[in-house]
Design a protein around this motif. Structure first.
Motif: not given
Length: 263
Positions: A163-174, A244-253
């Protein structure tokens, strides 16, 4: 909670907000309320309107059916093995977020498409049985003050991957996995090569685009009046869906596959 997308903590919720949080947990089948809902609770009238708009989709199994089909073709980066000993909370966190983020990707993606007037006029999306939500207990969500400085720095580094968005949403999973810092170090080592060669970014972008096309079909099932805060709700929810959600769907899987978990 302060930040680019302030949110109401579940423990601090009262009145209608607490009731809605409880309904979200029961309907989605999770122990924690996703950050996007807790953020909408900070906007006057946004949470009750948004939840009323998409709850019928959850009850009808529309996002579940979409998630099931999506998982058959989604791009999952191949990581070095993450199998081996880890606190039991690790697999609980991964299972919970793999379920809730993927379901929310389609339900909330449909809401964004509806707010953007992008509902697809094709065949209506199919109803069907809902996916079983993991019945797991999660560790307490960690904040910066709860963990060692080096662990919080690790959380921040991981959050920038994909992710390169600014500001970044901090993923709750982490933040949940911050309770298992040794495992997070292994995750960083496994993700680093696919980030360096660009494959992680390409996989996230492709999965996001595919999910958006499906979400436009699901948007047909939303029946609501446009709210006064429509533009603000669309801006907020789309930031979560597109990042956040699109990113973490791929990373978590990909992490779950690397752990050899039954999916």
């Amino acid at each position: 909670m302060n930040g680019p997308f302030p949110a109401i903590a579940e423990a601090s919720a009262t009145g209608e907000t607490a009731d809605l949080f409880a309904d979200i947990r029961a309907t989605v089948g999770v122990r924690v309320v996703n950050l996007v809902w807790r953020h909408l609770a900070t906007l006057d009238g946004a949470l009750p309107w948004a939840w009323a708009a998409v709850k019928p989709l959850y009850l009808g199994g529309l996002p579940d059916q979409a998630a099931q089909r999506f998982r058959e073709t989604m791009i999952v980066p191949k990581l070095a093995s993450l199998a081996g000993d880890a606190p039991t909370s690790v697999d609980a966190v991964l299972a919970s977020y793999d379920h809730s983020n993927t379901i929310n990707l389609f339900a909330l993606g449909a809401l964004v498409a509806w707010l953007r007037d992008e509902a697809d006029g094709g065949p209506p999306p199919p109803h069907g049985p809902r996916l079983r939500a993991p019945d797991v207990a999660l560790p307490v969500l960690a904040s910066e003050a709860d963990v060692a400085p080096e662990t919080w720095a690790l959380v921040q580094r991981l959050n920038r991957l994909g992710d390169t968005a600014q500001p970044l949403i901090l993923a709750s999973m982490y933040r949940h996995l911050a309770r298992a810092p040794a495992f997070l170090e292994r995750v960083e080592a496994a993700l680093a090569p696919v980030q360096a060669d660009g494959f992680l970014d390409r996989a996230i972008a492709a999965n996001r685009a595919a999910a958006h096309e499906t979400a436009k079909r699901l948007a047909q099932a939303i029946s609501a009046q446009r709210p006064p805060l429509a533009d603000k709700i669309e801006t907020s929810v789309s930031a979560f869906i597109d990042h956040a959600i699109a990113k973490m769907v791929t990373i978590c899987r990909s992490i779950r596959v690397a752990r050899g978990q039954p999916l």
